[in-house]
Every structure is written in C-alpha cells, then in structure tokens.
Design a protein around this motif. Structure first.
Motif, short mmCIF file in Angstrom:
data_model
loop_
_atom_site.label_atom_id
_atom_site.label_comp_id
_atom_site.label_asym_id
_atom_site.label_seq_id
_atom_site.Cartn_x
_atom_site.Cartn_y
_atom_site.Cartn_z
N ASP A 1 33.74 -79.07 64.66
CA ASP A 1 34.33 -79.75 65.43
C ASP A 1 34.37 -78.99 66.96
N SER A 2 34.00 -79.67 67.82
CA SER A 2 33.77 -78.85 69.05
C SER A 2 34.93 -79.04 70.01
N SER A 3 35.91 -79.39 69.45
CA SER A 3 37.57 -79.13 69.99
C SER A 3 38.22 -78.97 68.52
N ASN A 4 38.30 -77.81 68.47
CA ASN A 4 39.11 -77.42 67.25
C ASN A 4 40.42 -78.00 66.75
N GLY A 5 40.46 -78.66 65.65
CA GLY A 5 41.39 -79.41 65.13
C GLY A 5 41.64 -80.57 65.50
N SER A 6 40.55 -81.13 66.38
CA SER A 6 41.21 -82.56 66.69
C SER A 6 40.69 -83.67 65.83
N ASN A 7 39.72 -83.53 64.91
CA ASN A 7 39.40 -84.21 63.72
C ASN A 7 39.72 -83.72 62.43
N ASP A 8 40.54 -82.88 62.21
CA ASP A 8 40.97 -82.22 61.11
C ASP A 8 41.26 -83.29 59.91
N MET A 9 42.20 -83.97 60.08
CA MET A 9 42.76 -84.92 59.22
C MET A 9 41.71 -86.07 58.78
N GLN A 10 41.05 -86.48 59.87
CA GLN A 10 39.79 -87.30 59.64
C GLN A 10 38.73 -86.74 58.74
N ALA A 11 38.46 -85.39 58.99
CA ALA A 11 37.38 -84.66 58.31
C ALA A 11 37.87 -84.51 56.76
N ILE A 12 38.78 -83.96 56.69
CA ILE A 12 39.52 -83.66 55.34
C ILE A 12 39.54 -84.99 54.40
N GLU A 13 39.96 -85.93 55.06
CA GLU A 13 40.15 -87.26 54.25
C GLU A 13 38.75 -87.91 53.83
N LEU A 14 37.84 -87.66 54.52
CA LEU A 14 36.29 -88.33 54.28
C LEU A 14 35.94 -87.25 53.44
#
Length: 215
Positions: free
Chosen positions: A121-134
């Motif tokens: 993630d090039s903006s640390n933390g921005s997509n964490d929830m999306q990434a973990i769920e997927l």
C-alpha cells in the motif's frame, strides 16, 4: 467526441482516448488502464512464465464484495488450466459491485510457495481493512489457515494524491520479475521514485507500439 475514440483493442481490454489521457497528466488511473497493463504483463512481458496470474480489477472487485461461496465462480476459470503460484490483485477501496470508482489502489499478492498474502500500500493503512478482508476470503478459497498468513509489506510511499495506481503497476512488475527468478515474494527490493516517474511514459510507449503491431 474524440475522448471516446478507441485507441487500442488488446485482448480483453479496450482503451479509449479518455483512458490514455489519464497517463499523460497528474491523474488517478482507472480500472481500464490497470486491466490493460495487467493483461500486457501476463500475455507479453511474462508470457513464458505460466505460474504468474494477474487478476483484473473488475474481477477482484467482484471477489471482494461477493460471499465466500461464490468465489469459485470467479477464480476457478482462471486457475483450472494451470497451477498459478503467484497471483496479483489490484485492490480498490470502492464498496460497490456494479460501478467503478473508489479513491485508492493497493496491491495484494498471493504466494503459493510461501502460503502467504502480501499487501503493498503506497499510502500506508489506507486499504488495510479492504486487504485483510479479501486476503481472508482468498486464504479460505485456497484451503489455507488465516492466522499469520497476511503481511503488510513496507514499500515506497506515494508523494502525491494520484499515483497509487502507478505504484500498483510498478510493484506488480517488480514482484513478478522477482518471483519469476526466485520463486518467492519476500525479499524483493522496493521500487524507486524514478520507476514511478517513468512508468506513465513507458505505458504510453507500449500502447503506441501495440497500436502499430495490431493494425
């Protein structure tokens, strides 16, 4: 209008002038450009490496918003012909199944040899929830445990609000090349700001070359 003119028809991708214009300025990349470059990586850049798979943003979005039981509908056709050891997913923060959009891209990579999901993630933390769920959905699909199988990998951070898609493409290409040589993801060197700066023009040159090739 000229922005709707077809610039290139390439396998499953149809690039219009409005898509290509996104590469020329300080603009956020859409699904179409990312899908095109993923196709290019799989069918040309890494055409002799059958264990790499690049999943289009559209399919990734369907997987993300669909219930677990429906994942085989999307993934089985992609995986039934050959064993794919490294699978690349361009992940968007859009929550809707029937529309493009969102505001941020990141990259999720499945490594079968390492039995891991790696997130860049090039903006640390921005997509964490999306990434973990997927990642959890995909690990279940591959019949792997979830515990300790997801890793947020430190990576180059974007210095503006629009280059997240370019970072996804640069990271995908660098990681695919590393995986093709070393059959793993962990340990791959980070991309550089120079690579990010050059990538838009590299893709424009590729589009021009393919236009002449497919005439």
């Amino acid at each position: 209008m000229s922005e709707n003119l077809t610039v290139l028809s390439y396998n499953e991708s149809l690039l219009r002038q409005s898509d290509v214009e996104l590469l020329k300025g300080p603009y956020w990349l859409n699904d179409t450009i990312i899908s095109f470059y993923f196709e290019y990586l799989e069918t040309e850049r890494f055409r002799n490496i059958p264990f790499l798979l690049f999943v289009s943003p559209e399919v990734t979005q369907c997987i993300k918003v669909s219930p677990q039981r429906e994942l085989p509908v999307f993934l089985d056709p992609l995986l039934n012909s050959t064993l794919r050891d490294f699978i690349f997913f361009a992940l968007n923060d859009n929550e809707l199944i029937d529309s493009s959009g969102g505001s941020h891209w990141s990259l999720l990579v499945f490594s079968r040899p390492e039995k891991m999901m790696f997130h860049y993630d090039s903006s640390n933390g921005s997509n964490d929830m999306q990434a973990i769920e997927l990642a959890h959905k995909l690990l279940r699909y591959f019949s792997l445990p979830i515990q300790d199988k997801f890793e947020n990998v430190p990576c180059l951070q974007q210095n503006n609000g629009y280059d997240c898609g370019i970072h996804v493409l640069c990271n995908s290409e660098r990681l695919a090349s590393f995986a093709a040589h070393y059959e793993k993801i962990r340990g791959c060197p980070k991309i550089t700001h120079e690579m990010v700066t050059q990538k838009r023009w590299e893709i424009l040159h590729i589009i021009e070359r393919l236009k002449h090739k497919h005439r």
